[in-house]
Enzyme design. Structure first.
Site: not given
Length: 306
Positions: A132, A182
């Site tokens: 992340d 992402r």
């Protein structure tokens, strides 16, 4: 204005206690968070996978200030991945990991070692890990760790935030064969010197970054709920002659479930970002900052007197 208010509220222990104590707060949390325990997260994951969706599980842990906390987070992920394997939820379910939760702010090397152990557990389970993104001060260290992890685990995913001015360059660096990236808008309060401030500028950056990823050799993971950006992503995929198996959409748990179903019915891979754990409050505030339409959920929880 609303975005800044909710990002500031993420650090308010007083408001956290208000939401926690309000009778309807459980409903608010359930809308966006799978539960507090791994058992609850696995149950929700099973439901989503059975509905034809993929999952990326994120364990919401406390701010990691000690090595003991970092080890506990590592162990939580390793155990979770073993359970995902044992109940047959992989490869549809993967995990998302914040390096700060693994001790990045204490010792980069130890955080890498913890991440390596999680990646090894994921490989053993037949699935993947995505690192992340966090605030801009961690970007360089996170991308350096990503490159190190990819030596042993090439499928380790990256997250890039379109609101950062540097992200176009990062997209070019990462749009390589087999690279899972992402692309999201970004959810942290950042200064103008490093990040676009207006919604329009962020959207324009998102499209520029999307074009780079779609035209590259990697595997774009389109993380947005914006109908315009979803439509643009579908168009860009057609333009660059990508099949539905060469990219995916990612949406947050509890946000636009009808759109999740529509995309999946159209043959797209749709992965749901599924958080769980005790530390749900900061996550909830960032989600509300991203999507002001969700403010009503928090307002009902915070003002209820029953």
């Amino acid at each position: 204005m609303f975005r800044s208010l909710f990002l500031a509220a993420a650090g308010s222990t007083r408001l956290e206690r208000m939401v926690e104590s309000a009778p309807v707060s459980k409903g608010v949390v359930r809308r966006f968070v799978a539960g507090r325990s791994a058992d609850e997260a696995l149950r929700v994951s099973r439901e989503l996978v059975d509905d034809g969706l993929a999952v990326s599980l994120d364990h919401l842990s406390a701010d990691t200030r000690t090595m003991e906390q970092a080890v506990a987070t590592r162990d939580e992920y390793v155990a979770l991945l073993r359970r995902l394997r044992d109940i047959g939820l992989t490869p549809a379910a993967e995990v998302s990991v914040k390096l700060s939760a693994l001790g990045q702010q204490i010792d980069d090397k130890v955080a890498y070692e913890h991440a390596h152990a999680i990646c090894a557990a994921a490989a053993d389970a037949g699935t993947t890990v995505t690192l992340d993104a966090e605030d801009h001060t961690t970007t360089d260290a996170t991308l350096e760790t990503l490159l190190e992890l990819r030596r042993d685990f090439p499928s380790t995913g990256a997250v890039l935030q379109a609101y950062l001015r540097r992200t176009e360059g990062d997209c070019r660096e990462l749009a390589t064969a087999g690279s899972r990236v992402r692309l999201c808008k970004g959810a942290y309060a950042e200064p103008e010197s490093v990040a676009f401030q207006s919604a329009l500028d962020v959207d324009k950056s998102y499209v520029r970054c999307l074009n780079i990823l779609m035209s590259g050799e990697g595997y774009p993971m389109v993380a947005t709920h914006d109908p315009r950006l979803i439509a643009i992503a579908e168009d860009r995929a057609r333009w660059f002659d990508r099949s539905t198996g060469e990219y995916e959409f990612q949406l947050l748990y509890g946000v636009r479930p009808e759109e999740q179903a529509r995309l999946a019915a159209g043959g797209h891979t749709v992965r749901i970002y599924l958080p769980y754990g005790e530390q749900w409050y900061g996550y909830l505030m960032r989600r509300l900052a991203e999507r002001p339409a969700n403010v009503a959920f928090l307002a009902r929880a915070a003002t209820s007197k029953k």
